[in-house]
Each structure stands twice: as C-alpha cells, then as structure tokens.
Design a protein around this motif. Sequence first.
Motif, PDB file in Angstrom:
ATOM      1  N   VAL A 125       5.879  -8.832 -26.177  1.00  0.00           N
ATOM      2  CA  VAL A 125       5.772  -9.449 -24.853  1.00  0.00           C
ATOM      3  C   VAL A 125       4.348  -9.279 -24.340  1.00  0.00           C
ATOM      4  O   VAL A 125       3.833  -8.160 -24.264  1.00  0.00           O
ATOM      5  N   LEU A 133      -3.897 -18.757  -8.339  1.00  0.00           N
ATOM      6  CA  LEU A 133      -2.941 -19.744  -8.837  1.00  0.00           C
ATOM      7  C   LEU A 133      -3.644 -20.927  -9.510  1.00  0.00           C
ATOM      8  O   LEU A 133      -3.162 -21.460 -10.511  1.00  0.00           O
ATOM      9  N   ARG A 140      -2.313 -21.387 -18.527  1.00  0.00           N
ATOM     10  CA  ARG A 140      -1.119 -22.001 -19.110  1.00  0.00           C
ATOM     11  C   ARG A 140      -1.480 -23.113 -20.080  1.00  0.00           C
ATOM     12  O   ARG A 140      -0.915 -23.214 -21.164  1.00  0.00           O
ATOM     13  N   ASN A 150       4.775 -15.942 -26.864  1.00  0.00           N
ATOM     14  CA  ASN A 150       5.132 -14.587 -26.390  1.00  0.00           C
ATOM     15  C   ASN A 150       4.497 -14.245 -25.038  1.00  0.00           C
ATOM     16  O   ASN A 150       4.507 -13.088 -24.628  1.00  0.00           O
ATOM     17  N   LEU A 151       3.978 -15.264 -24.343  1.00  0.00           N
ATOM     18  CA  LEU A 151       3.274 -15.028 -23.084  1.00  0.00           C
ATOM     19  C   LEU A 151       4.184 -15.285 -21.876  1.00  0.00           C
ATOM     20  O   LEU A 151       4.825 -16.334 -21.788  1.00  0.00           O
ATOM     21  N   VAL A 152       4.216 -14.316 -20.964  1.00  0.00           N
ATOM     22  CA  VAL A 152       4.861 -14.491 -19.660  1.00  0.00           C
ATOM     23  C   VAL A 152       3.742 -14.542 -18.627  1.00  0.00           C
ATOM     24  O   VAL A 152       2.935 -13.617 -18.553  1.00  0.00           O
ATOM     25  N   VAL A 153       3.692 -15.601 -17.842  1.00  0.00           N
ATOM     26  CA  VAL A 153       2.619 -15.733 -16.854  1.00  0.00           C
ATOM     27  C   VAL A 153       3.139 -15.333 -15.478  1.00  0.00           C
ATOM     28  O   VAL A 153       4.186 -15.817 -15.030  1.00  0.00           O
ATOM     29  N   ASN A 155       1.858 -14.298 -11.255  1.00  0.00           N
ATOM     30  CA  ASN A 155       0.850 -14.564 -10.226  1.00  0.00           C
ATOM     31  C   ASN A 155       0.943 -13.460  -9.167  1.00  0.00           C
ATOM     32  O   ASN A 155       1.521 -13.650  -8.113  1.00  0.00           O
TER      33      ASN A 155
ATOM     34  N   ALA B  75       9.261 -15.637 -27.327  1.00  0.00           N
ATOM     35  CA  ALA B  75       9.241 -14.881 -28.581  1.00  0.00           C
ATOM     36  C   ALA B  75      10.034 -13.586 -28.540  1.00  0.00           C
ATOM     37  O   ALA B  75      10.232 -12.958 -29.571  1.00  0.00           O
ATOM     38  N   SER B  86       5.536 -18.796 -15.936  1.00  0.00           N
ATOM     39  CA  SER B  86       5.941 -19.449 -17.179  1.00  0.00           C
ATOM     40  C   SER B  86       6.407 -18.391 -18.171  1.00  0.00           C
ATOM     41  O   SER B  86       6.081 -17.215 -18.035  1.00  0.00           O
TER      42      SER B  86
END
Lengths: 312, 182
Positions: A125, A133, A140, A150-153, A155, B75, B86
């Motif tokens: 993760v 923002l 993104r 595997n990226l969670v963004v 803010n 993933a 996201s």
Amino acid sequence: MQPLERYASIVDEFDAFRAACDRPLPSVVRVNTLKASIARARAALDADNVEYEATDWHPGILRLEERGPGTSWPYFHGWLHGQEEVSVLPALALDPQPGDVVWDACAAPGSKTTQLADLMDDRGVLLGNDNNLGRLSALRHNAERLGITNLVVTNQDARNFSFKPFGDRTDDENRIEAVDRALVDAPCSCEGTIRKNPDALDQWSMDHVESVVGIQKGILRRAVQATRAGGTVVYSTCTFAPEENEAVLNHALETEDCELREWEPPAGFETDPGITEWDGDEYDPSVELAHRVYPHRNDTGGFFCAKLEVTG
Amino acid sequence: MTDPNTDGVDGDSPPENDGHRFDRLPATAAEREVPGRPTRAEVVQWWEQRYGIPPATWEEHTFWEKGNGKLWAFAADVVSPIPVESLGLRILRTRQEHWKPSTDAVQRFGRAATENVVRLDRTEAERFARGEDQELPRWDGDWGYVIAAHEIADGVEPIGVGLYLHGELRSTVPKGRQEDLS
C-alpha cells in the motif's frame, strides 16, 4: 542579495557551483518497469530515433539529447516518466519493499511517488498525500498513465495526517495505523531548481525560508510518529539552505524518537556530507550522515537527502 | 457527508452507492447489498469473456466502486468503505448496457488479451493516438469496445480502447492523453 552567495563558505569549488547553477538541465526520463523492461523501453526509443544516454549510475535513468519525453511511443505507453535525475535519490534511500505500507507525505505531482510504486513492484500500500487539491490531479494523472494500482491518494495536511480513513482504532483486519516507511519530500525554497526554473530565486527571502521551516518540521515530526518502530523515514528537499535541511533534522532528533542512518547513493553519484554548524547554530553531529547534492558534482539540480530510523 | 454508521439501518430502503467513497465489490451476487453493484466474479468473468484476459490476472487485486458504476482495481486490501481521493486504477465503467474499459486498464492489463484486439499499422496507430476516428473495414470481429494495439519493440502493445461500429474504429483516448506521434 543573491541567495546562493550565502553558501560560499560551505561549498567547495564555489565558482564551479555558480557556473553549474547557470546551465540548463538536461531532459531526463525514468523507465517505468511496471509496464516495460529497461531493455524494451530503450529499444522503443531507438526505433523512434530518440537520442539518449543512460546515466552512468542507473541503466533506467536516461538523459535525452533533445526533445521532451512527451512525444514518443514509449512515453505514450507509460513506459517512461520525466523525472529530474537528482530527484531519484530519496526513493532509493527509502528502499521500499513489495508488500510494505509506505506514506509519501507531499506526493504531488508524483515523480517520486510513482518511482516508489515501481520499487514496490506495485504491491503493498502506497499512501500518496498532498494538501493541494489542484496538484493532486497531476499526481493522479501521472499514476494512471504509468498503470499504478497500489496507490491510495489522500488530501490532508501532512502535519496532522490522520489514519482515520484507514480504520485507525477499529478492529477491522485491513486497518492501517502506522506505516513501514515514510518519505517527506518537503515543500521548500527550491534553490536547487535554479537550473530548471531560472526565476526560482526571484521570490527568495529569509522570511519565506523561515515560514517553510515551520511546515517542514511539522511534517517530518508527523512522519516519524506515523512510522512504526524500526521503520524508515527519508527527508529530502531541493534546496541548499541549512535552515531547511540540517536544522529541520536536528529539530526532529530533539523532539521525536529517531536517529540518522548511513545511506550510500549509487556508485558514481558524488555528494557532500551534511553540515553541523551554520550561522552560529550547531547541529547534532549525526546530521553529517545526510547528503548534500551540489549541481557541479554530477551535473544535476541541487538536492538534500537524509535517512532516519524510527527508534521508539 | 454520509455517516457510515447509519447505512442500511433506517427501515426498508436498501443501501445505495455513495459517490464520495470507495466500497469493495461483493465477491458474488449472494453477498450483494447495494442493488446494481457488480460483483467481483462478474468483473473477472467479463474481462475473460470479452478479451480472454485470464482470471488469475486479478488474483492480487481487490475491486471497488466509487461514483455510479465506476470500478477501480487496487493492489492490496483496505477497510471498506474508504473516503479517499483515489484507490488504485480506474479500470471499468459498469451499470450500463455495454461495459467500457478504461485506457489505463487496457494499457496495464491488455497485454494478456487474446480476443477483440485490433492490431493497427503505424499510420493507423498514429491516427488512433491522436484521438481520430478511422474507417477500418478489414476488422471482422465483434462490434463494441475493442483493444487497439500495435507492434513495438518486438511485441504487441495495447494503445487504448476503441469503439468499433459500422466499419469504423473510434478512438476513445482521453483528450489529455492524445498525442501526435507521426
């Protein structure tokens, strides 16, 4: 005042340093091995007649002879990403492993974040956070083009980063309450980007330096707190100012459970040690383990990079 | 903001999709709580039936919905629901008659496709990357969303998603990704 003149006393070969700062930077791309091998990406550039030269310290970091990377098939496929050569260092120092939980505190626009994903083989993760923002959309867009999954963004203000969205203090088996590694590529006065942005120093003032120092200290402290004991935090900036570099490390050492760790950049990449005295202040001697990157050493932008281990 | 604690507890109305957060897809129809939400099994099967992409491709990924019918592949696994900007890669638009894969999904996973892959020559591929529609009468496969691909560096590489109708291949490469590569 010319801000760079401040550093005449700490930079060897200062004339060469000044001369390098006046030269434009070469256009550099990194191969995104999540989508193509280095050999295949280079073969595609050859077929497109794009001239390049691999850096002598990494076969997947390519200096382009002329045009920007955006107008070639390998770029369109997300096999390449434009990334300043020196900015490859902090992700290498962090050395994330597939399956790790990693936090990139100031992620946008994402060249280092996407490099972290590549080093993680797109597994585990990767938390990519930014407080802006508008810049998040660039992060993104870059992550999508490179095919990263595997990226969670998020803010958030990194100084108060909360794991609440991740199930902090619940009994959910998938909750995240701490990370294995954190990268703080801090907002800074950007002196080291002078070769890319010739007007980078136009707005320079000591007041501005002092205002970003507060933010840098806050983010680095939060990163140490958010990382599990034994985990790694890397602190980097693209500036020379000791107030934003060694002094920020010194503050973290005094206030949080962490220690500097030795880290060697790739063979052939020349750096200078962190400094322990500046402008009447003395810093913890271990900040010497940090790396100062001066433009005349490797023909890159300027940079600062330090590796810490969380001890408590 | 929706308080997640009140979901589905106020009487008879079933829970609805909430466009401000990501919800993990149910594994199968038996576990479905939100009406109309696709299941993991349906998504895996769709990629296999439409493009021949093996189900094992998705073994390490979880699937999520945010926005009406927009599906994402991630993933790892995290708590559900999760209110973030996201989560992984947007792969598919569902809740419509013809599901539409994303350019990013096809570029990342489309190499494993064996069906509904339209191979383009250099000029055709350049047109497609510019976002232009083109006559392509030689295609005798299915109509609908196809994977446009071309040969590069000793392999076939997916370029993006085409919509094939009435002898014409329409490029759906998003504006921000279109490029003149000629």
